[in-house]
Design a protein around this motif. Sequence first.
Motif, PDB file in Angstrom:
ATOM      1  N   THR A  18       0.056  -3.682   5.597  1.00 34.56           N
ATOM      2  CA  THR A  18      -0.944  -2.568   5.832  1.00 34.56           C
ATOM      3  C   THR A  18      -0.598  -1.743   6.987  1.00 34.56           C
ATOM      4  N   ASP A  19      -0.824  -2.246   7.996  1.00 32.98           N
ATOM      5  CA  ASP A  19      -0.562  -1.792   9.595  1.00 32.98           C
ATOM      6  C   ASP A  19       0.702  -1.012   9.494  1.00 32.98           C
ATOM      7  N   ARG A  21       2.738   0.015   7.143  1.00 34.11           N
ATOM      8  CA  ARG A  21       3.041   0.927   6.326  1.00 34.11           C
ATOM      9  C   ARG A  21       2.008   2.313   6.709  1.00 34.11           C
ATOM     10  N   THR A  22       0.873   2.088   7.096  1.00 32.64           N
ATOM     11  CA  THR A  22      -0.235   3.347   7.352  1.00 32.64           C
ATOM     12  C   THR A  22      -0.749   3.106   8.606  1.00 32.64           C
ATOM     13  N   ARG A  24      -3.131   1.486   9.717  1.00 33.17           N
ATOM     14  CA  ARG A  24      -4.394   1.287   9.437  1.00 33.17           C
ATOM     15  C   ARG A  24      -4.705  -0.243   8.623  1.00 33.17           C
ATOM     16  N   ILE A  25      -5.852  -0.802   9.149  1.00 32.96           N
ATOM     17  CA  ILE A  25      -5.915  -2.265   8.529  1.00 32.96           C
ATOM     18  C   ILE A  25      -7.261  -1.901   7.717  1.00 32.96           C
ATOM     19  N   PRO A  26      -7.343  -2.169   6.418  1.00 36.33           N
ATOM     20  CA  PRO A  26      -8.455  -1.522   5.716  1.00 36.33           C
ATOM     21  C   PRO A  26      -9.760  -2.539   5.754  1.00 36.33           C
TER      22      PRO A  26
END
Length: 167
Positions: A18-19, A21-22, A24-26
């Motif tokens: 996620t980090d 790709r975006t 961000r870490i949800p």
Amino acid sequence: MSAAALGAAALIAAAFVTDIRTMRIPNLLTGAGFLLGLGYHGATAGWNGAGSALAGAAAGFVPLLLLHLMKGIGAGDVKLFGALGAWLGVYETAQLLMYSILYAGAIGCIVIAASRPFARRLWTGIALFIAPGRLGMKKEVWNGWAAQGLKFPFMLAVAPAAVTLWW
């Protein structure tokens, strides 16, 4: 690998994806990781295990919260290390944090070397720090340089740090 290390490895793998790709870490990932780590240690070692998981979470969360307040890392990284601490405990979390910071420093040096405009801003900033006012530059230049700093996903440093820790 222990079950706790496997839980932490799964959390790192999911956060890495996620980090990257975006950037961000949800919260869902970090919150679930924390609760699962706390639950695992509570179920396997009772109150002592839960206390150890909470101490590990604090060992990961508090130092990175300070870095976040200085605008060094994102809030997702802070929460991720809290969740990792719940899985790993104080000692392994501190080791993972140390290795992560070392790898991030190495990545930062590579980014600086690869980015000529950034390197020029860095040398200008160093010169301003050493001899403020001598170069005829104002404080706004320093602040502008700091605001334009390059960023990279911290998981690029955490993933190899985890490999180093468990190797």
